[in-house]
Design an enzyme around this catalytic site. Structure first.
Site, PDB file in Angstrom:
ATOM      1  N   HIS A 186      -3.214   0.852  -3.785  1.00 57.43           N
ATOM      2  CA  HIS A 186      -4.199   1.422  -2.769  1.00 57.43           C
ATOM      3  C   HIS A 186      -4.895   0.563  -1.977  1.00 57.43           C
ATOM      4  O   HIS A 186      -5.155  -0.588  -2.122  1.00 57.43           O
ATOM      5  CB  HIS A 186      -4.997   2.325  -3.563  1.00 57.43           C
ATOM      6  CG  HIS A 186      -4.481   3.177  -4.499  1.00 57.43           C
ATOM      7  ND1 HIS A 186      -3.884   4.213  -4.333  1.00 57.43           N
ATOM      8  CD2 HIS A 186      -4.102   2.957  -6.060  1.00 57.43           C
ATOM      9  CE1 HIS A 186      -3.602   5.062  -5.409  1.00 57.43           C
ATOM     10  NE2 HIS A 186      -3.596   3.992  -6.572  1.00 57.43           N
ATOM     11  N   ARG A 210       0.794  -1.143  -0.094  1.00 57.48           N
ATOM     12  CA  ARG A 210       0.007  -0.024  -0.062  1.00 57.48           C
ATOM     13  C   ARG A 210       0.888   1.087   0.040  1.00 57.48           C
ATOM     14  O   ARG A 210       1.961   1.207   0.630  1.00 57.48           O
ATOM     15  CB  ARG A 210      -0.903   0.078   1.262  1.00 57.48           C
ATOM     16  CG  ARG A 210      -1.829   1.266   1.163  1.00 57.48           C
ATOM     17  CD  ARG A 210      -2.874   1.443   2.338  1.00 57.48           C
ATOM     18  NE  ARG A 210      -3.706   2.504   2.160  1.00 57.48           N
ATOM     19  CZ  ARG A 210      -4.315   3.229   3.209  1.00 57.48           C
ATOM     20  NH1 ARG A 210      -4.065   2.691   4.549  1.00 57.48           N
ATOM     21  NH2 ARG A 210      -4.992   4.219   2.935  1.00 57.48           N
ATOM     22  N   HIS A 211       0.582   2.058  -0.751  1.00 55.02           N
ATOM     23  CA  HIS A 211       1.243   3.393  -0.956  1.00 55.02           C
ATOM     24  C   HIS A 211       1.440   4.170   0.432  1.00 55.02           C
ATOM     25  O   HIS A 211       0.687   3.838   1.412  1.00 55.02           O
ATOM     26  CB  HIS A 211       0.453   4.423  -1.850  1.00 55.02           C
ATOM     27  CG  HIS A 211      -0.797   4.910  -1.476  1.00 55.02           C
ATOM     28  ND1 HIS A 211      -0.936   5.942  -0.413  1.00 55.02           N
ATOM     29  CD2 HIS A 211      -2.137   4.510  -1.712  1.00 55.02           C
ATOM     30  CE1 HIS A 211      -2.308   5.894   0.077  1.00 55.02           C
ATOM     31  NE2 HIS A 211      -2.766   5.122  -0.694  1.00 55.02           N
ATOM     32  N   ASN A 254      -4.739  10.895   4.165  1.00 58.22           N
ATOM     33  CA  ASN A 254      -4.840   9.804   5.060  1.00 58.22           C
ATOM     34  C   ASN A 254      -4.738  10.135   6.512  1.00 58.22           C
ATOM     35  O   ASN A 254      -5.300   9.886   7.151  1.00 58.22           O
ATOM     36  CB  ASN A 254      -3.514   8.860   4.641  1.00 58.22           C
ATOM     37  CG  ASN A 254      -3.636   8.088   3.347  1.00 58.22           C
ATOM     38  OD1 ASN A 254      -2.672   8.208   2.704  1.00 58.22           O
ATOM     39  ND2 ASN A 254      -4.743   7.369   3.104  1.00 58.22           N
ATOM     40  N   GLU A 312      -7.037   3.508  -7.799  1.00 55.17           N
ATOM     41  CA  GLU A 312      -8.099   3.092  -6.305  1.00 55.17           C
ATOM     42  C   GLU A 312      -9.481   3.545  -6.971  1.00 55.17           C
ATOM     43  O   GLU A 312      -9.581   4.044  -8.108  1.00 55.17           O
ATOM     44  CB  GLU A 312      -7.602   4.274  -5.534  1.00 55.17           C
ATOM     45  CG  GLU A 312      -8.616   4.395  -4.348  1.00 55.17           C
ATOM     46  CD  GLU A 312      -8.487   3.113  -3.479  1.00 55.17           C
ATOM     47  OE1 GLU A 312      -8.992   2.254  -3.938  1.00 55.17           O
ATOM     48  OE2 GLU A 312      -8.014   3.129  -2.195  1.00 55.17           O
ATOM     49  N   GLN A 330      -9.908   9.497  -0.278  1.00 55.68           N
ATOM     50  CA  GLN A 330      -9.003   9.828  -1.566  1.00 55.68           C
ATOM     51  C   GLN A 330      -9.702   9.320  -2.754  1.00 55.68           C
ATOM     52  O   GLN A 330      -9.798  10.115  -3.750  1.00 55.68           O
ATOM     53  CB  GLN A 330      -7.592   9.557  -1.342  1.00 55.68           C
ATOM     54  CG  GLN A 330      -6.792  10.188  -0.356  1.00 55.68           C
ATOM     55  CD  GLN A 330      -5.528   9.715   0.032  1.00 55.68           C
ATOM     56  OE1 GLN A 330      -4.550  10.577   0.020  1.00 55.68           O
ATOM     57  NE2 GLN A 330      -5.380   8.451   0.143  1.00 55.68           N
ATOM     58  N   ARG A 354       0.433   9.125  -5.629  1.00 56.54           N
ATOM     59  CA  ARG A 354       0.762   8.477  -4.141  1.00 56.54           C
ATOM     60  C   ARG A 354       1.525   7.277  -4.445  1.00 56.54           C
ATOM     61  O   ARG A 354       2.283   6.699  -3.580  1.00 56.54           O
ATOM     62  CB  ARG A 354      -0.284   8.652  -3.326  1.00 56.54           C
ATOM     63  CG  ARG A 354      -1.526   8.059  -3.733  1.00 56.54           C
ATOM     64  CD  ARG A 354      -3.123   8.350  -2.471  1.00 56.54           C
ATOM     65  NE  ARG A 354      -4.145   7.466  -3.044  1.00 56.54           N
ATOM     66  CZ  ARG A 354      -4.999   8.035  -3.682  1.00 56.54           C
ATOM     67  NH1 ARG A 354      -4.612   9.225  -4.592  1.00 56.54           N
ATOM     68  NH2 ARG A 354      -6.081   7.452  -4.144  1.00 56.54           N
TER      69      ARG A 354
END
Length: 189
Positions: A139, A8-9, A15, A82, A21, A58
């Site tokens: 994501h 995951r980024h 966040n 995402e 997002q 991201r």
């Protein structure tokens, strides 16, 4: 055996603020860059053949930072963007609950269509890189859909809260997917 290491980024300001997002293209913050750096120093280039990422900044920045350590072939795939959460993007949990208590966000990407897009992407990856070791930077909702589908709902969507910079590993062997581990964060400070 094909293996996919899902990352995951790193963290973004949204966040940190609890904002949804989705497809809104938010950059990493300094914490997120540090998380990406820690992933890069933790992972070993000899363990992977290719790095794939979502094109949203991201995820792409996380993958770029990781790849400074690994030097792998680098591919962007739209399949791993995402999920679009429509009109709820940019809202905190409290704001979303107030405005959309039923969690039906106008203009969001339908769950089934999103799931199909992500799983089709995973299928493309296994066909394009059979018996290879893949790093995939994406994501939370993307990784959770993969984990949910591969575990028959035991982990993933609606069950697992994935941390920024976490690592999850899945394997494709004998025509079957298996979740090896998920939400690993020991490498993060």
């Amino acid at each position: 055996m094909t293996t996919v290491c899902l990352i995951r980024h790193g963290e973004t300001d949204w966040n940190a603020q609890g904002k949804l997002q989705g497809k809104t293209d938010i950059p990493l913050n300094n914490t997120g860059r540090k998380q990406a750096e820690e992933c890069g120093t933790f992972l070993n280039a000899d363990d992977y053949d290719v790095l794939i990422c979502s094109p949203l900044q991201r995820a792409k920045e996380t993958a770029t930072i990781i790849n400074r350590h690994l030097g792998l072939p680098f591919i962007e795939m739209d399949d791993f963007k995402e999920r679009s959460f429509g009109d709820a993007e940019g809202m905190t949990i409290e704001e979303r609950f107030q405005v959309y208590p039923d969690k039906q966000f106008p203009h969001q990407e339908e769950r089934e269509g999103f799931k199909k897009r992500v799983m089709t992407g995973l299928e493309k990856v296994t066909q394009q890189f059979p018996k290879q070791r893949i790093l995939l930077v994406a994501h939370g909702a993307v990784i959770n859909v993969i984990l949910s589908e591969l575990s028959n709902g035991e982990v993933g969507s609606g069950i697992t809260k994935l941390m920024n910079g976490c690592i999850s590993n899945v394997q494709f062997q004998d025509q079957t997917w298996k979740v090896h581990n998920y939400n690993q964060i020991e490498h993060l400070s």
